[in-house]
Enzyme design. Structure first.
Site: not given
Length: 681
Positions: A304, A345, A376, A382, A517, A521
């Site tokens: 990953d 971010e 967000f 957004m 995790d 997956d």
């Protein structure tokens, strides 16, 4: 976290227990599991009968010789048992430490909206319990409500708390760990005796260890060789009579034991147990030895991107306005649009605007009174704010372009080139707009981990193909793949595409390893030959994988592969040595058997051994001592270097093949000199 400290190789407590277990393992019901050593035990008993017979017949000299043969045959069996017991003892020592983490816990069971305290041993799968700060989590489960910091030192050895919360990939909790802040509601997923800690203890101490396919195949080969040599010895007696030589049974027994592969037969089990033990030292729990072996044979490694190849948090690095827009205006709008974005971010955008323009987030529209913040979300991709006449948004390119068009605007022609340039460089573009007007782009940079390129070169030298898995667009993925040195990448990955990639690789005859995790997956983890689930992940992921990384460190997969290769190399190297060292025994025992009737065989006595009796005894003693000498190598493993398969084969054939031929000549000669000096034969 630092790896678990392994018990010292020659730990006195482990050695004492192993010495006792060596005698316990003489039980034929246990010995039969190792056919090679069972044959040695049977021949030891037969030699004891012969010794008893000759002692009663007052053949003192012959009885003394037979006593020494019998003694060293028993030592051969005991040394093999000792090697296995030492490997098991190291596991049992770690299991004992895990048992000490168990506590008698009272659980706050929630039934019909009411809470009552019950012993944790009464909990069953499906029960819901409340765990508050200071409480020990009473059993394995999943968080269904709340968020808390949990100390998992009992399992991982790391005292730093981790966050466990409902509804995500960090919802699994383990019994025996402690909540240190806030509270959580936990749905129990394992009955008493079936918890993760119970499974750890059983696997670590070897109680559930089963032979792997490779081990079974090698065992069949060793049994086949033993049967062949047994037939040779049985037919040798009548051939000797035909040639005028009466071969004593103890001599034939000595020849048999020296010819059959006792070295690898005595160490095979210890090698497998020690391989799993080395994984535990790295805080990785293998559900079976087969998984460890598969790790050593892996051809393709799926990694990953986030957290494995990159640091995980993309950081804002620059503001790129379109024509006609000032950089400060773009920074102001980006900062306001990010005030409700709690992602790393989003926070990095606020910090960058503050650092470059000393903005405080309150300079647009005369303050933020009456502002409506839009946080967000993964759905909208957004965030933003509505304040006065301004509708500011920041987010994924396609979403912001759609937002501009919905507000009857037209994306400027110079926007797309900026977006593509950032994507090609390996960054992530976030577009900022104010209503119908696009303002520019924020460059988020995904930082590749230091030294990761060298690690991929190491894996490539090992013959592994690395594939980066990412949800990024192909341009971004290609740039990061080039920077990190990964062999290939899968962009815009989904659970379905991951599963398809694994199956495609397996259809080409390749073994695949991957880490994961999340619940999404789980299908890929179950399909992969080596599926490493993060301990901090969901219950579904942990149940799908055949290994669990207690540290939840995605880069650990590289160590797992190296340990798997080391296990296979160790087994192959010692098998080569075991077969090679039989050559010297031929030159020791064959001449000794027939030299009286055929003096010409003296030419084969290249070691110039003193007497036929000392030659036979020297070979038997060396055969026993070499097992003890190789125990450290079996437990620690052959040193692994990232070389190609051909280079490793050549190197090991030289060291353990040629060495396996030379060392017995030296060892048997040295023992013969000692025997002659002590007049033992």
């Amino acid at each position: 976290m630092p790896d678990r400290k392994a018990p010292a190789l020659w730990n006195r407590e482990i050695m004492s227990r192993a010495a006792i277990d060596s005698f316990v393992k003489l039980d034929p019901r246990l010995m039969i599991k190792n056919p090679v050593m069972f044959v040695v035990e049977v021949t030891s008993v037969l030699t004891m009968f012969t010794l008893f017979r000759d002692s009663l017949a007052h053949r003192a000299a012959l009885a003394a010789f037979e006593f020494q043969i019998a003694l060293w045959l028993w030592f051969t069996v005991l040394f093999a048992n000792f090697a296995e017991a030492m490997a098991e003892g190291r596991g049992k020592a770690q299991a004992e430490n895990l048992r000490k983490t168990r506590t008698e816990t009272l659980a706050k069971l929630i039934t019909n909206g009411e809470t009552k305290q019950v012993p944790a041993t009464q909990l069953r799968r499906g029960d819901v319990v409340m765990v508050a700060a200071g409480d020990v989590i009473p059993g394995d489960g999943e968080v269904i409500e709340g968020v808390a910091a949990v100390n998992e030192a009992a399992i991982t050895g790391e005292s730093a708390p981790v966050i466990r919360e409902s509804g995500g990939d960090r919802s699994a909790v383990t019994g025996g760990t402690t909540v240190i802040s806030d509270w959580i509601k936990v749905r129990i997923t394992a009955n008493p005796g079936e918890t993760f800690l119970d499974r750890m203890i059983a696997l670590v101490e070897g109680a559930e260890r089963q032979k792997t396919p490779n081990e079974i195949a090698l065992s069949i080969l060793l049994v086949g060789l033993t049967i062949v040599f047994l037939l040779v010895i049985v037919t040798l007696y009548p051939f000797g009579l035909y040639g005028g030589t009466r071969l004593a049974p103890p001599v034939l027994v000595a020849l048999l034991v020296c010819l059959i592969p006792t070295t690898i037969g005595g160490l095979l089990s210890a090698i497998g147990i020690a391989g799993m033990d080395r994984l535990v030292q790295h805080n990785v729990l293998a559900m079976s030895g087969r998984a460890v072996e598969a790790a050593g044979d892996v051809d393709t490694l799926l990694l990953d991107k986030t957290g494995t190849i990159t640091l995980g948090n993309r950081m804002a690095s620059e503001f790129l306005p379109i024509a006609g827009v000032e950089t400060r205006e773009l920074a102001e709008a980006a900062q306001f649009a990010s005030l409700a974005d709690e992602t790393p971010e989003g926070r990095s955008i606020v910090v960058l605007a503050k650092r470059e323009f000393e903005l405080r987030g309150r300079e647009l529209g005369g303050g933020d009174d009456g502002a409506t913040f839009i946080p967000f979300s993964a759905t909208t991709r957004m965030s933003g704010v509505d304040i006065g006449t301004h509708r500011i948004r920041k987010g994924a390119t396609d979403q912001i372009i759609r937002f501009v068009e919905e507000n009857r605007g037209t994306p400027p022609t110079d926007l797309q080139p900026i977006v593509e340039r950032i994507a090609r460089s390996g960054g992530t573009p976030l577009v900022v707009a104010d209503g119908a007007r696009a303002l520019g782009v924020i460059h988020l940079k995904d930082v590749v981990k230091e030294g990761i390129k060298e690690r991929f070169e190491r894996l490539r030298a090992m013959g592994l193909r690395t594939v980066m898995i990412t949800g990024d667009n192909p341009l971004t993925a290609a740039a990061i793949a080039k920077e990190s040195g990964v062999d290939d990448f899968l962009a815009e990955a989904t659970p379905e595409t991951k599963l398809r990639l694994i199956r495609e690789e397996q259809n080409q005859g390749k073994l695949v390893a991957m880490i994961g995790d999340g619940t999404n997956d789980a299908p890929a983890l179950a399909q992969a030959d080596v599926g490493i689930a993060m301990n901090a992940g969901t219950q579904a992921a942990r149940e799908a994988g055949n290994m669990i990384d207690l540290d939840s460190n995605p880069t650990k997969v590289m160590e797992v592969v190296e340990i798997g290769k080391q296990l296979l190399m160790t087994r192959g190297a010692l098998t080569t040595f075991s077969i090679a060292n039989d050559v010297a025994k031929y030159f020791a025992i064959i001449p000794a058997l027939f030299i009286v009737e055929y003096p010409q065989l003296q030419k084969l006595n290249v070691m110039r051994l003193a007497t036929p009796q000392s030659a036979i005894l020297s070979a038997v003693i060396f055969n026993a001592l070499i097992i003890i000498a190789l125990i450290p190598l079996a437990l620690r493993g052959v040193a692994y270097r990232p070389l190609g398969a051909a280079a490793i084969l050549t190197r090991n054939l030289f060291i353990y093949g040629v060495g396996g031929v030379i060392i017995p000549f030296i060892g048997i000669k040295a023992i013969d000199i000692a025997i002659a000096a002590l007049h033992l034969a």
